[in-house]
Design a protein around this motif. Structure first.
Motif, PDB file in Angstrom:
ATOM      1  N   TYR A  28       0.828  -1.216   0.000  1.00 29.44           N
ATOM      2  CA  TYR A  28       0.000   0.000   0.000  1.00 29.44           C
ATOM      3  C   TYR A  28       0.858   1.260   0.000  1.00 29.44           C
ATOM      4  O   TYR A  28       0.498   2.266  -0.629  1.00 29.44           O
ATOM      5  N   PHE A  35      -2.232   8.671  -1.135  1.00 27.11           N
ATOM      6  CA  PHE A  35      -2.698   8.885   0.243  1.00 27.11           C
ATOM      7  C   PHE A  35      -2.511  10.349   0.638  1.00 27.11           C
ATOM      8  O   PHE A  35      -3.403  10.957   1.231  1.00 27.11           O
ATOM      9  N   LEU A 511      -7.601   8.769   4.285  1.00 24.31           N
ATOM     10  CA  LEU A 511      -6.805   7.550   4.266  1.00 24.31           C
ATOM     11  C   LEU A 511      -7.617   6.348   3.791  1.00 24.31           C
ATOM     12  O   LEU A 511      -7.100   5.465   3.102  1.00 24.31           O
ATOM     13  N   PHE A 515      -7.161   3.751   0.416  1.00 26.86           N
ATOM     14  CA  PHE A 515      -6.986   2.375   0.884  1.00 26.86           C
ATOM     15  C   PHE A 515      -8.079   1.471   0.305  1.00 26.86           C
ATOM     16  O   PHE A 515      -7.804   0.353  -0.146  1.00 26.86           O
ATOM     17  N   TYR A 519      -7.553  -1.485  -2.115  1.00 25.50           N
ATOM     18  CA  TYR A 519      -7.987  -2.813  -1.670  1.00 25.50           C
ATOM     19  C   TYR A 519      -8.835  -3.486  -2.746  1.00 25.50           C
ATOM     20  O   TYR A 519      -8.650  -4.666  -3.058  1.00 25.50           O
TER      21      TYR A 519
END
Length: 796
Positions: A28, A35, A511, A515, A519
């Motif tokens: 990540y 991010f 965030l 993410f 994902y």
């Protein structure tokens, strides 16, 4: 290295778990700029929201509901006693009264909450209250305003006395003068300056205001929903009042007005009992005045007719005892009379009507039941404010009142019976005194009787006068029903929006969004990334080599002097071939046949076959590169050869073509590599490869070369490779990072389990040289020609 079909034990160790976690995190962190960008955008939007959103403040007040510990203390007066004795406070009832529409209506009317005023800013509007308002709107009541509410109207002052009313929704716009009667879309109203305005009236030009009207019914409903009333604790007698709104001064005024109205309402309830008691006492006084006047007139008339003188002193003692007995008799008679009158009043009055309290009846049970009865009647009236007679609580209260009424009647009957018995005993004693006094003159006896009656009635008259004064004082000086613990106060920090929570939430959202996207991207990405994925699914097949992504598109053949990581990976592959097939000493033909295949096209099998052959040539081995992908030959493109050169297919169907005619010597400049191309594309490649001539071809090649590298067809598309797999000593099965789908791994597993290919080893092609999934996990060798130093900010 000899393959085994026995599954390997895969025991997870703490080191493996730590390494997996590290890989997941770095997977990540590879996208850390996204991010940073998302967090910056999210936090910026949060700052903008906090800057331009309307602040909501919470105002609280606390009040204690009082229990009157005995009412008004009149013990200084003879016969005085407390008039009111409230039972334990029922906070649920008081809470419902505080939130009732009846109390809310008084607050709305007193504070004129039907109208709301706002001051417009560049982005948002803020509510203004009392001296913050430069003007007030007086609404002329008519049928239009009964149950209606107006939209938000905008007021713009063009001069000191001229202003414009605008409704942006309907495009209404009209000029008016301060103080004139006007009709705005059917609503009659008058705008006047506020004399209490704390600003300068002359500076209103250019400032925009808004106002809105809602009917009293709507304002009451809005107020009752905005105000919350809750007890501070289970055993507490303190209620906490709270309201939320934009303007803290308005919130405080509303709560304080609500407390005042609730207190006044409770005081009025208590006064009703005192007033009813006073009315009853006045009725009895009127009756006693009439009787007292009759007695006094009879005494005067009797003395006048009989020309009597005062009683002699020697009869004073006897008559004194007789008088005491007579006084006690009249006291009991008075109690009996009061009790019977009270009973008659109780039987004749309507249900749920208040009873007179503390009227002089000496029975404590009757007095306490009466007060309890009045308390329940008042409590039932309070419940009816927000409920109907069919409400279970109201029914229960009505049932309790009926039971109290029966208890009062039963107690009265018992008290009357007791008084009657006492009266009979006193009469017996009176007869004894009368027998003794019988010797006195009859006239004297009559005078004494009349005087006794007069004294009793005078005492009763004075007693009732005292009770009347007590009731009047109680009505005038009724104590408050609550104590203000804290008047309305507003917390300086707004409850909405909560800046810390909003900023923290924006940080979390900033965030979570990248993410979540990553994902989902990783979740739906079915391409092979690392050798760990292959190890997990194919634990029994060895991984022979990992080939990094080839960056130089112009030169696809690795030369002996190449020191790049790509060239090094093929040298590792060359070394691992020695462990793939350990030859026995009795082997007749020491040469090895290496098949290079894959599941589907595009995975780099031809590229690997060419460069593996080049690597073996650099190790001073005699190598033949043989093209057996008869359907889609690609070797000529890699080596820059002509496609029409005779090849394998020509040899297989044309007996006149010899083995030596197929060989292309030194196909790459400076590299002693022999190549046999695939030849013409035949219509039946599978049948041709199954012919005995293919075996002859391989035998001739093995007799001349140390290694025969064969570029074969993909296994999932055609069966060509499976048909000739028995001729292989080693089979290199190609997979490609970011290209080969993980759904093809079961196909490789099935081929391996069913032994359709010989001595299989996996080669991973196309690994990125940078990042978490890099070739050799990003460590490299450090002696390549173009080795670059890793940047400090790249931590993967």
């Amino acid at each position: 290295m000899e393959n085994s079909n026995t599954p390997l034990d895969t025991v997870s160790t703490p080191e493996d778990s730590s390494e997996d976690l590290k890989k997941t995190v770095l997977q990540y962190l590879r996208y850390w700029p996204w991010f940073i960008i998302c967090v910056a955008i999210s936090v910026s939007l949060a700052f903008i929201y906090l800057r331009y959103s309307t602040n909501i403040y919470q105002t609280n007040a606390q009040v204690k509901i009082l229990k009157d510990e005995g009412g008004l203390d009149l013990s200084g007066l003879q016969g005085g006693s407390p008039l009111i004795d409230m039972s334990k406070v029922n906070l649920e009832n008081e809470r419902e009264i505080l939130k009732s529409r009846r109390i809310a209506k008084k607050v709305v009317e007193n504070l004129s909450l039907e109208s709301s005023y706002y001051k417009s800013g560049s982005i948002k509007s803020s509510e203004i209250w009392k001296d913050e308002r430069p003007f007030t709107i007086s609404w002329v009541e008519n049928d239009t305003l009964q149950d209606a509410s107006t939209p938000f109207y905008t007021v713009e002052f063009s001069s000191l006395n001229q202003f414009k009313v605008i409704n942006p929704e309907t495009n209404f716009s009209e000029q008016f003068t301060v103080g004139e009667n006007m009709i705005v879309e059917g609503f009659p109203l008058v705008l006047n300056f506020n004399p209490d305005y704390n600003g300068d009236i002359t500076e209103l030009n250019g400032i925009t205001f808004n106002f809105k009207f809602r009917s009293i019914s709507q304002a009451i409903s809005y107020l009752t929903t905005q105000v919350s009333v809750e007890p501070l604790g289970e055993r507490s007698e303190i209620l906490d009042l709270a309201i939320k709104g934009q303007n803290s001064s308005k919130n405080e005024d509303i709560l304080n007005a609500l407390i005042d109205q609730f207190n006044n309402d409770g005081i009025e309830d208590n006064r009703l009992v005192s007033k009813r008691t006073e009315e009853f006492v006045i009725e009895r006084l009127e009756y006693l005045v009439s009787e007292l006047d009759t007695v006094e007139s009879g005494l005067a008339e009797f003395k006048s007719e009989n020309d009597l003188v005062e009683i002699e002193n020697n009869a004073e003692t006897l008559f004194g005892r007789s008088s005491q007995a007579e006084l006690r008799k009249f006291e009991i008679s008075n109690q009996l009379s009061l009790t019977e009158s009270f009973k008659e009043e109780l039987l004749n009055q309507d249900d749920y009507e208040l009873l007179p309290a503390r009227i002089g009846i000496s029975n404590d049970n009757i007095n306490s039941f009466t007060e309890a009865y009045n308390d329940r009647v008042l409590e039932r009236e309070r419940l009816l404010i927000s409920s109907t007679p069919e409400n279970p609580a109201v029914k229960e209260m009505s049932k309790l009142i009926s039971q109290l009424r029966k208890n009062i009647l039963n107690t009265i009957d018992g008290y009357i019976k007791s008084l009657t018995i006492s009266l009979k005993e006193l009469k017996k004693r009176e007869q004894q005194f009368d027998f003794t006094i019988a010797q006195l003159p009859g006239q004297e006896k009559e005078i004494r009787n009349i005087k006794r009656q007069q004294a009793v009635k005078e005492k009763l008259y004075l007693f009732l006068l005292q009770k009347r004064e007590e009731a009047a004082l109680s009505y005038a000086i009724t104590a408050p029903i609550l104590k203000v613990v804290d008047y309305a106060y507003t917390q300086p920090t707004p409850i909405s929006p909560k800046s810390r929570i909003v900023l923290l939430g924006s940080l979390i959202v900033g965030l979570v969004i990248p993410f979540g996207v990553l994902y989902l991207m990783f979740l739906f990405d079915t391409k092979i990334k690392t050798k760990d994925q292959i190890k997990a699914f194919l634990p029994n097949i060895p991984i022979v080599a990992e080939v990094p992504q080839h960056q130089n598109k112009g030169n696809q053949v690795i030369l002996p002097n190449d020191r790049s990581s790509l060239a090094e990976s093929f040298r590792i592959m060359r070394t691992n071939l020695n462990f793939m097939n350990l030859k026995k000493e009795t082997t007749t033909h020491p040469s090895e046949v290496v098949f290079v295949t894959s599941s589907t096209k595009g995975e780099g099998k031809t590229f690997v076959a060419v460069n593996l052959a080049s690597s073996l040539v650099a190790a001073k081995k005699k190598v033949l590169l043989l093209g057996c992908d008869l359907r889609n030959p690609q070797i000529h493109n890699y080596l820059g050869l002509k496609k029409d050169h005779v090849g394998v297919s020509n040899y297989l169907y044309d007996d006149s073509v010899s083995f030596k005619q197929l060989i292309i010597k030194e196909s790459v400049e400076g590299l002693d590599l022999d190549v046999i191309l695939s030849g013409d594309i035949p219509p039946n490649p599978a049948e041709m490869l199954m012919s005995s001539k293919f075996s002859t071809l391989l035998n001739e090649a093995k007799a001349l070369y140390d290694y025969v590298i064969i570029d074969t067809a993909p296994t999932i598309l055609v069966t060509d490779t499976i048909l000739i797999s028995k001729y292989a000593d080693i089979t290199l099965y190609l997979t490609r990072s970011e290209y080969t789908d993980t759904r093809l791994l079961p196909h490789i597993r099935d081929i391996y389990k069913q032994k359709k290919l010989i001595n299989v080893g996996i080669v991973i092609n196309g690994l990125d040289e940078n990042g978490i999934n890099a070739y050799n996990y990003g460590y490299g060798y450090g002696y390549g020609e173009n080795q670059q130093k890793k940047k400090s900010w790249k931590f993967w």
